[in-house]
Structures are given as structure tokens and as C-alpha cells.
Design a protein around this motif. Structure first.
Motif, PDB file in Angstrom:
ATOM      1  N   SER A   1      -0.404 101.731   2.474  1.00 21.40           N
ATOM      2  CA  SER A   1       1.030 101.755   2.206  1.00 21.40           C
ATOM      3  C   SER A   1       1.636 103.104   2.603  1.00 21.40           C
ATOM      4  O   SER A   1       2.784 103.171   3.022  1.00 21.40           O
ATOM      5  CB  SER A   1       1.308 101.447   0.743  1.00 21.40           C
ATOM      6  OG  SER A   1       0.730 102.430  -0.081  1.00 21.40           O
ATOM      7  N   GLY A   2       0.864 104.177   2.467  1.00 19.98           N
ATOM      8  CA  GLY A   2       1.350 105.497   2.879  1.00 19.98           C
ATOM      9  C   GLY A   2       1.609 105.555   4.368  1.00 19.98           C
ATOM     10  O   GLY A   2       2.627 106.072   4.819  1.00 19.98           O
ATOM     11  N   THR A   3       0.696 104.989   5.147  1.00 18.58           N
ATOM     12  CA  THR A   3       0.867 104.957   6.597  1.00 18.58           C
ATOM     13  C   THR A   3       2.050 104.086   6.971  1.00 18.58           C
ATOM     14  O   THR A   3       2.852 104.441   7.831  1.00 18.58           O
ATOM     15  CB  THR A   3      -0.410 104.427   7.274  1.00 18.58           C
ATOM     16  OG1 THR A   3      -1.505 105.249   6.889  1.00 18.58           O
ATOM     17  CG2 THR A   3      -0.286 104.439   8.773  1.00 18.58           C
TER      18      THR A   3
ATOM     19  N   TYR B   1       3.285 112.165  -2.665  1.00 21.37           N
ATOM     20  CA  TYR B   1       3.746 112.905  -1.493  1.00 21.37           C
ATOM     21  C   TYR B   1       2.551 113.348  -0.643  1.00 21.37           C
ATOM     22  O   TYR B   1       2.558 113.202   0.573  1.00 21.37           O
ATOM     23  CB  TYR B   1       4.574 114.113  -1.927  1.00 21.37           C
ATOM     24  CG  TYR B   1       5.247 114.837  -0.787  1.00 21.37           C
ATOM     25  CD1 TYR B   1       6.441 114.376  -0.264  1.00 21.37           C
ATOM     26  CD2 TYR B   1       4.681 115.986  -0.250  1.00 21.37           C
ATOM     27  CE1 TYR B   1       7.065 115.038   0.776  1.00 21.37           C
ATOM     28  CE2 TYR B   1       5.298 116.659   0.780  1.00 21.37           C
ATOM     29  CZ  TYR B   1       6.495 116.173   1.295  1.00 21.37           C
ATOM     30  OH  TYR B   1       7.103 116.840   2.328  1.00 21.37           O
ATOM     31  N   LEU B   2       1.533 113.865  -1.312  1.00 24.32           N
ATOM     32  CA  LEU B   2       0.337 114.302  -0.594  1.00 24.32           C
ATOM     33  C   LEU B   2      -0.344 113.126   0.093  1.00 24.32           C
ATOM     34  O   LEU B   2      -0.760 113.227   1.248  1.00 24.32           O
ATOM     35  CB  LEU B   2      -0.638 114.983  -1.553  1.00 24.32           C
ATOM     36  CG  LEU B   2      -0.164 116.296  -2.165  1.00 24.32           C
ATOM     37  CD1 LEU B   2      -1.157 116.771  -3.216  1.00 24.32           C
ATOM     38  CD2 LEU B   2       0.031 117.338  -1.098  1.00 24.32           C
ATOM     39  N   GLN B   3      -0.474 112.006  -0.601  1.00 28.15           N
ATOM     40  CA  GLN B   3      -1.090 110.816  -0.010  1.00 28.15           C
ATOM     41  C   GLN B   3      -0.311 110.327   1.194  1.00 28.15           C
ATOM     42  O   GLN B   3      -0.898 109.866   2.166  1.00 28.15           O
ATOM     43  CB  GLN B   3      -1.146 109.673  -1.020  1.00 28.15           C
ATOM     44  CG  GLN B   3      -2.257 109.754  -2.011  1.00 28.15           C
ATOM     45  CD  GLN B   3      -2.203 108.557  -2.969  1.00 28.15           C
ATOM     46  OE1 GLN B   3      -1.138 108.021  -3.250  1.00 28.15           O
ATOM     47  NE2 GLN B   3      -3.352 108.169  -3.455  1.00 28.15           N
ATOM     48  N   THR B   4       1.002 110.393   1.112  1.00 23.65           N
ATOM     49  CA  THR B   4       1.849 109.840   2.165  1.00 23.65           C
ATOM     50  C   THR B   4       1.940 110.749   3.381  1.00 23.65           C
ATOM     51  O   THR B   4       1.649 110.329   4.492  1.00 23.65           O
ATOM     52  CB  THR B   4       3.268 109.575   1.619  1.00 23.65           C
ATOM     53  OG1 THR B   4       3.166 108.692   0.511  1.00 23.65           O
ATOM     54  CG2 THR B   4       4.155 108.970   2.675  1.00 23.65           C
ATOM     55  N   TRP B   5       2.339 111.979   3.183  1.00 27.84           N
ATOM     56  CA  TRP B   5       2.659 112.848   4.309  1.00 27.84           C
ATOM     57  C   TRP B   5       1.514 113.729   4.772  1.00 27.84           C
ATOM     58  O   TRP B   5       1.533 114.219   5.901  1.00 27.84           O
ATOM     59  CB  TRP B   5       3.883 113.697   3.976  1.00 27.84           C
ATOM     60  CG  TRP B   5       5.133 112.876   3.965  1.00 27.84           C
ATOM     61  CD1 TRP B   5       5.856 112.520   2.863  1.00 27.84           C
ATOM     62  CD2 TRP B   5       5.793 112.294   5.083  1.00 27.84           C
ATOM     63  NE1 TRP B   5       6.928 111.759   3.231  1.00 27.84           N
ATOM     64  CE2 TRP B   5       6.919 111.595   4.595  1.00 27.84           C
ATOM     65  CE3 TRP B   5       5.549 112.275   6.452  1.00 27.84           C
ATOM     66  CZ2 TRP B   5       7.795 110.910   5.417  1.00 27.84           C
ATOM     67  CZ3 TRP B   5       6.425 111.590   7.279  1.00 27.84           C
ATOM     68  CH2 TRP B   5       7.524 110.920   6.759  1.00 27.84           C
TER      69      TRP B   5
ATOM     70  N   ALA C   1       2.805 121.248   5.115  1.00 23.03           N
ATOM     71  CA  ALA C   1       1.883 121.845   4.153  1.00 23.03           C
ATOM     72  C   ALA C   1       2.747 122.402   3.035  1.00 23.03           C
ATOM     73  O   ALA C   1       3.919 122.719   3.243  1.00 23.03           O
ATOM     74  CB  ALA C   1       1.069 122.949   4.806  1.00 23.03           C
ATOM     75  N   LEU C   2       2.184 122.473   1.859  1.00 27.60           N
ATOM     76  CA  LEU C   2       2.907 123.069   0.735  1.00 27.60           C
ATOM     77  C   LEU C   2       2.319 124.453   0.470  1.00 27.60           C
ATOM     78  O   LEU C   2       1.124 124.591   0.267  1.00 27.60           O
ATOM     79  CB  LEU C   2       2.777 122.211  -0.521  1.00 27.60           C
ATOM     80  CG  LEU C   2       3.592 120.934  -0.558  1.00 27.60           C
ATOM     81  CD1 LEU C   2       3.330 120.173  -1.846  1.00 27.60           C
ATOM     82  CD2 LEU C   2       5.070 121.230  -0.429  1.00 27.60           C
ATOM     83  N   VAL C   3       3.183 125.456   0.499  1.00 26.97           N
ATOM     84  CA  VAL C   3       2.790 126.821   0.200  1.00 26.97           C
ATOM     85  C   VAL C   3       3.728 127.317  -0.890  1.00 26.97           C
ATOM     86  O   VAL C   3       4.938 127.426  -0.672  1.00 26.97           O
ATOM     87  CB  VAL C   3       2.880 127.726   1.447  1.00 26.97           C
ATOM     88  CG1 VAL C   3       2.523 129.153   1.106  1.00 26.97           C
ATOM     89  CG2 VAL C   3       2.006 127.186   2.565  1.00 26.97           C
ATOM     90  N   ASN C   4       3.168 127.588  -2.079  1.00 26.94           N
ATOM     91  CA  ASN C   4       3.971 128.000  -3.232  1.00 26.94           C
ATOM     92  C   ASN C   4       5.122 127.023  -3.492  1.00 26.94           C
ATOM     93  O   ASN C   4       6.262 127.423  -3.660  1.00 26.94           O
ATOM     94  CB  ASN C   4       4.523 129.419  -3.039  1.00 26.94           C
ATOM     95  CG  ASN C   4       3.410 130.429  -2.938  1.00 26.94           C
ATOM     96  OD1 ASN C   4       2.347 130.266  -3.533  1.00 26.94           O
ATOM     97  ND2 ASN C   4       3.633 131.476  -2.172  1.00 26.94           N
TER      98      ASN C   4
END
Length: 171
Positions: free
Chosen positions: A76-78, A136-140, A147-150
Motif C-alpha cells: 500500500s505504501g508503494t 511516513y517512514l514506511q511510505t516515503w 531523510a529526516l534530520v532533527n
């Protein structure tokens, strides 16, 4: 499509077929979104982004995808990412076409690609605020777009115009 069929089979000789504003071919939905040589760079960007995932399948654009948002996704994420990319690309193509048709404003392909990238980045930021972080992590993060930084989004190289320009030879 009906007009083209009637015209080709000589059922209606007074039908005026509209030509594509970018290449002069007969403008149909498949032509505008899939076949037009001028607008095909948007499709190449979408294909590159979809095929840069870690999943082992290769995506090909088809009329079925553009008309009905039909995908044979494995997760579903894809599927969500595919829908977002196709939706944004359709919006950009339609906006560029209508700007030219109704406002006589011509925007080049660089503008179209930058518009696509800006809308995608905006969508990534919106999704970060509205989705739970694990979703969000699973999807994108299947894709190397972000990437998430702070708790801040850092966009990957694929979402830079210069990277895509070098990769796809955008005029």
C-alpha cells in the motif's frame, strides 16, 4: 477519442480535430499524457523516481495508469507513492497545456520539471505533518527521496533539478 474514430472512419467529415499545442499531433488523452514528445520528459522523471525504489519491479507507464490510476503494486505504501507521483505529473501536464491554450503563456520543459519537483516536495512536507511517523517512514523511505534530520526533511539528490537534468538530458 470518439471524434478521432468518427473522423478516421469518415462518419463525420466536419469534425475538427484539435492538434497538440506542443508538437502538432492530434491531441487525445493518451497523446497528451503518454505520447507527446515535448511532455514525455515529465513521464521520464516519474519513471525514474518510481524505478529508483528498492522493490524489484520495473514500472512502465500505460494508458490504464493515467486514466484509471491502476497499479499492480506490492504494498500500500508503494501504491500511495505511485498515485502521488502520477497525480502530480498529470496536474503539471494539464496546467502547462491550459496555460498555453487559455492564457497564451508558454512554459518550457524546465519549468514543468521544476513545478513537478516543487509540488512533490510540498506533498512530502504535508505528509510529514499529517501521517504518523512510522507510516511516513514506511511510505516515503522505500524511496531515497527524503531523510529526516532533527525532525526536518532533507531531500535526496533525485529531487534536485540539476541531478535530473544530468540524468535525463532535459533541454
Amino acid at each position: 477519442m470518439e471524434k478521432k474514430f468518427l473522423y478516421i472512419h469518415k462518419f463525420a467529415s466536419n469534425i475538427r480535430l484539435k492538434s497538440c499545442y506542443f508538437c502538432g499531433q492530434i491531441e487525445t488523452v493518451p497523446h497528451l499524457f503518454l505520447e507527446c514528445q515535448f511532455l514525455s520528459i515529465i513521464n521520464r522523471v516519474v519513471l525514474y523516481l518510481l524505478n529508483s525504489s528498492c522493490e524489484p519491479h520495473t514500472v512502465c507507464l500505460s494508458e490504464k495508469m493515467f486514466r484509471f490510476f491502476y497499479f499492480e503494486s506490492f504494498s500500500s505504501g508503494t501504491r500511495y507513492v505511485e498515485l502521488v507521483l502520477i497525480s502530480i505529473s498529470r496536474f503539471v501536464i494539464w496546467s502547462i497545456r491550459n496555460s498555453y491554450k487559455y492564457k497564451n503563456k508558454y512554459f518550457g520543459i524546465k519549468y514543468a520539471v521544476n513545478m513537478f519537483l516543487s509540488l512533490l516536495k510540498f506533498r512530502l512536507k504535508v505528509d510529514l505533518t499529517r501521517m504518523k511517523s512510522d507510516k511516513y517512514l514506511q511510505t516515503w523511505f522505500l524511496y531515497d527521496f527524503v531523510a529526516l534530520v532533527n525532525d526536518q526533511i532533507v531531500f535526496g539528490d533525485q529531487l534536485s533539478f540539476s541531478f535530473l537534468n544530468n540524468l535525463l538530458n532535459i533541454c
